[in-house]
Design an enzyme around this catalytic site. Sequence first.
Site, short mmCIF file in Angstrom:
data_model
loop_
_atom_site.label_atom_id
_atom_site.label_comp_id
_atom_site.label_asym_id
_atom_site.label_seq_id
_atom_site.Cartn_x
_atom_site.Cartn_y
_atom_site.Cartn_z
N MET A 45 -3.49 4.93 6.92
CA MET A 45 -2.33 4.15 6.49
C MET A 45 -1.67 4.80 5.29
SD MET A 45 -2.07 0.16 5.23
CE MET A 45 -3.24 0.31 3.90
N ARG A 47 -11.19 4.62 1.17
CA ARG A 47 -11.26 3.44 0.30
C ARG A 47 -9.98 2.61 0.30
NH1 ARG A 47 -11.39 6.97 -5.10
NH2 ARG A 47 -9.18 7.42 -5.17
N CYS A 49 -1.87 -6.79 13.13
CA CYS A 49 -1.84 -7.81 12.07
C CYS A 49 -1.03 -9.04 12.46
CB CYS A 49 -1.28 -7.22 10.77
SG CYS A 49 -2.27 -5.90 10.07
N GLY A 98 -0.15 3.30 2.64
CA GLY A 98 -0.09 1.93 2.13
C GLY A 98 1.18 1.56 1.41
N ARG A 99 1.72 2.45 0.61
CA ARG A 99 2.95 2.12 -0.14
C ARG A 99 4.13 1.89 0.79
NH1 ARG A 99 2.33 5.60 -5.69
NH2 ARG A 99 0.21 4.92 -5.99
#
Length: 190
Positions: free
Chosen positions: A160, A84, A43, A162-163
């Site tokens: 991942m 998702r 990223c 994510g949090r």
Amino acid sequence: PQDCDMIIGATLSPDFFFPGIGTVLQHKLGMAHVPALDVRAQCSGLIYGLATADAYIRAGMAKRILLVCSEVQSPILEKNNRGRDMAVLFGDGAGALVVEAQPCSHEPPTASNGVRGVIDSIMGSDGSGAQLLFLKAPGSNVPGFMTQAAVDAGDIHPKMDGRVVFKNAVTRMVEVATAILERNGLSASQ
């Protein structure tokens, strides 16, 4: 293409595991023998690529660098309930820019003198969180590099937490933004 004396490619999704996109672009653009390298900073590819281009130019090793950042993630995203959380965040895109050395009549760019250019950058990494956002296969860590078992297990799709990734990213971005502002004598309101 003949005006650039170096290529930096940044991607986590190259066309091939090797060679990297830098040399592939070099060939496609007809830029024979021009140095070409890849930055695998995921990223942060644009930021690392720009800092790398700036360093090459400041060191006098290049005068005009083509920086290409490209991601083709749609083929590896898991487009079902299990994937998702990743599929809605990641996608395909590309951009390119040319970073060029310009003579400074007085002084190099700073936050206060109005001279255009890369003023400052701060780089950082935290490998302790590598398995919070990663793609397990293909890779030399997988016996056989790429196996049917890895495909069946879904290891060919990025994973991942994510949090945790979001919390770390937000915390680090604020720290780095504050540090670079302070280092350059600026406040957030400026």
